[in-house]
Motif scaffolding. Structure first.
Motif, PDB file in Angstrom:
ATOM      1  N   ALA A   1      41.177 -19.811 -42.401  1.00  0.00           N
ATOM      2  CA  ALA A   1      41.989 -20.534 -41.411  1.00  0.00           C
ATOM      3  C   ALA A   1      41.098 -21.267 -40.416  1.00  0.00           C
ATOM      4  O   ALA A   1      41.358 -22.424 -40.057  1.00  0.00           O
ATOM      5  N   ALA A   2      40.032 -20.604 -39.984  1.00  0.00           N
ATOM      6  CA  ALA A   2      39.105 -21.233 -39.034  1.00  0.00           C
ATOM      7  C   ALA A   2      38.450 -22.470 -39.630  1.00  0.00           C
ATOM      8  O   ALA A   2      38.187 -23.448 -38.923  1.00  0.00           O
TER       9      ALA A   2
ATOM     10  N   GLU B   1      41.083 -25.248 -39.345  1.00  0.00           N
ATOM     11  CA  GLU B   1      41.728 -25.424 -38.043  1.00  0.00           C
ATOM     12  C   GLU B   1      41.355 -26.790 -37.452  1.00  0.00           C
ATOM     13  O   GLU B   1      40.179 -27.168 -37.396  1.00  0.00           O
TER      14      GLU B   1
ATOM     15  N   TRP C   1      48.235 -25.265 -41.008  1.00  0.00           N
ATOM     16  CA  TRP C   1      48.245 -24.056 -41.825  1.00  0.00           C
ATOM     17  C   TRP C   1      49.121 -22.975 -41.202  1.00  0.00           C
ATOM     18  O   TRP C   1      49.370 -22.965 -40.001  1.00  0.00           O
TER      19      TRP C   1
ATOM     20  N   PRO D   1      40.607 -17.907 -35.262  1.00  0.00           N
ATOM     21  CA  PRO D   1      41.767 -18.275 -34.436  1.00  0.00           C
ATOM     22  C   PRO D   1      42.698 -17.092 -34.167  1.00  0.00           C
ATOM     23  O   PRO D   1      43.824 -17.043 -34.647  1.00  0.00           O
TER      24      PRO D   1
ATOM     25  N   LYS E   1      46.131 -17.993 -32.545  1.00  0.00           N
ATOM     26  CA  LYS E   1      47.112 -18.571 -33.460  1.00  0.00           C
ATOM     27  C   LYS E   1      47.651 -17.511 -34.411  1.00  0.00           C
ATOM     28  O   LYS E   1      48.843 -17.507 -34.730  1.00  0.00           O
TER      29      LYS E   1
END
Length: 499
Positions: A26-27, A30, A35, A168, A171
């Motif tokens: 995810a990072a 980002e 996502w 994150p 998030k």
């Protein structure tokens, strides 16, 4: 712009941990691509959540992290269903399992790409190529099919970990409140799961890390680790840390720096190490590590038999005598050594296999005499697909074979194989497996793990007394009364269920 759905399949029935692996991915995207995360540990029916997302028509890419064992039970049927309902989606698997078993994964017909090792650069580059209709053949750390041919691109050098974007967490908390990821364990009331490094500089032939990282190791600086931990502590109340690195204590200098930084925070912590590495640590370092809150350290002892250590390509300078000496040394510093042993490696004859098992049972008892506080974890040897490994070659020559169909990996027998509890190895006979398991039962009765926080003093004394005679006279067969109590009291084995 198509969206990305990141799926973390269920890995535990009760305790949730921060999904660091998928959060790393995810990072990496980002700020580049939209996502969402679906955590199978936090959803009753993750497939329905995923299908609801796909029904919007906004999501095209599905990234799934897959460890061997429990995560396959969701990863396989979910991936299969996604392809059936939405054949235009692109499914990308990453993690130890697909990296080590990429052929069976890609031949399944419902996984399009495998990320072979770290995906911090590979994953966003692949998404960019697919979005733009550009070639992806030169992207490093990628495995895919071209027609009937499986293509493996070259490995990327390990990335400097401090250069990576921060995870994150905020998030993630918008999808699933972070507080529930900080569970109660032996270490504390709100335990943080954290990765401070990747890889390992050794090449043990029974370890799934070796084919991926090839004796390479990269770590975040002590300050970066501290800042991350401090942020989670201050914002969500974390009070303890589990370092899920394959080898946290590679660098004595980094360990000392982190210990000094974390000490004022009054947190309890745990990590993994090698005995021959920490044997070289100064007494002052071990004292500082303990003072900083380190309560227990996991070590791969593997065997007290030097010939078996050589067979396993343990490397370094580890020996049976070193294992015993270090257990005594750890007692002086009030750090609990958690020793894992791997029993049941292949040998020329059944008599030799059994002799090896008997040797290590005696050696484990010797360790307990030296330092009764030593935690013991017992695995049975499960082959790992390390190309060129002599140990794997020995296993194959004895008739061992991995499943040729992806769905076969979620049978109960192969799930236990991945947990190193049911080896499915031809050279281990049922009586040999019973010998290992029965000894483990008696050992865990006489010395119940300190990490089972639900086991009160009365229960500990009761099961210790019940197992005492058996342990002292080496009567390990048919320990039904101990098994009954363990089942009744839901005894936890940390190697299966965590702390």
């Amino acid at each position: 712009m198509n969206k990305i759905l990141l799926f973390n399949p269920r890995s535990a029935n009760a305790k949730y941990r921060i999904p660091n692996s998928i959060l790393n991915i995810a990072a990496s995207v980002e700020g580049k691509y939209p996502w969402v995360i679906v955590d199978g540990n936090r959803e009753e029916d993750p497939l329905s959540v995923i299908l609801d997302c796909l029904e919007t028509g906004e999501f095209k890419y599905i990234g799934i992290t897959v460890m061997p064992g429990p995560q396959l039970k969701q990863a396989i049927p979910v991936s299969k269903a996604i392809k059936a309902y939405y054949p235009g989606t692109t499914i990308i698997w990453g993690g130890y399992f697909p990296s080590n078993h990429y052929k069976v994964v890609l031949n399944s017909g419902y996984v399009d790409f495998v990320i072979n090792g770290p995906g911090d650069h590979c994953f966003p580059k692949l998404i960019q190529a697919l979005e733009n209709g550009a070639p992806y053949e030169l992207i490093k750390n990628l495995i895919y099919k071209s027609g009937d041919t499986i293509v493996k691109t070259i490995k990327e050098d390990l990335i400097e970990q401090d250069d990576l974007p921060p995870l994150p967490y905020d998030k993630l908390s918008s999808f699933y409140p972070m507080e529930k990821y900080l569970g109660k364990t032996y270490l504390g009331q709100k335990t943080i799961a954290y990765h401070s490094s990747i890889g390992c500089p050794f090449t043990c032939s029974f370890c799934a890390v070796v084919p991926i990282y090839e004796a390479r190791w990269k770590a975040k600086s002590a300050l970066t680790v501290y800042n991350d931990i401090k942020y989670i502590k201050d914002k969500w109340g974390g009070d303890a840390i589990e370092f899920h690195d394959n080898n946290f204590f590679v660098s004595e200098k980094r360990a000392v720096e982190f210990a000094k930084l974390i000490m004022p925070e009054k947190m309890t912590w745990w990590g993994m190490a090698r005995i021959d590495t920490m044997t070289k640590f100064k007494d002052s370092t071990l004292a500082l590590i303990r003072e900083s809150g380190c309560k227990i350290i996991f070590f791969g002892a593997e065997s007290g038999n030097d010939a078996i250590l050589k067979q396993m390509d343990k490397g370094g300078t580890q020996s049976g005598e070193q294992i015993a000496t270090f257990a005594a040394r750890m007692k002086k510093f009030d750090i609990i050594p958690e020793y894992s042993f791997v029993l049941g490696t292949p040998a020329a004859t059944a008599k030799e296999v059994e002799a090896q098992i008997d040797f290590d049972i005696k050696f484990i008892k010797r360790i307990k005499q030296i330092n009764p506080g030593t935690e013991i974890v017992i695995y049975t040897y499960s082959p790992v697909p390390t190309e060129g490994s002599d140990l794997l070659k020995q296993a194959m020559e004895k008739g061992f074979a991995f499943p040729q169909k992806l769905e076969d990996w979620i049978s109960p027998a192969w799930e236990n194989f991945d947990l190193r509890k049911n080896p499915l190895t031809p050279w281990l006979t049922p009586p040999m497996i019973d010998k290992i398991r029965n000894f483990e039962t008696v050992l865990n009765g006489y010395y119940p793990t300190i990490t089972d926080i639900r086991l009160n003093n009365f229960k500990r004394k009761a099961i210790h007394t019940l197992a005492g005679i058996r342990y002292k006279i080496n009567m390990h067969k048919y320990p039904y009364e101990i098994k009954l109590l363990q089942r009744w009291w839901k005894y936890r084995q940390p190697e299966i269920q965590g702390f």
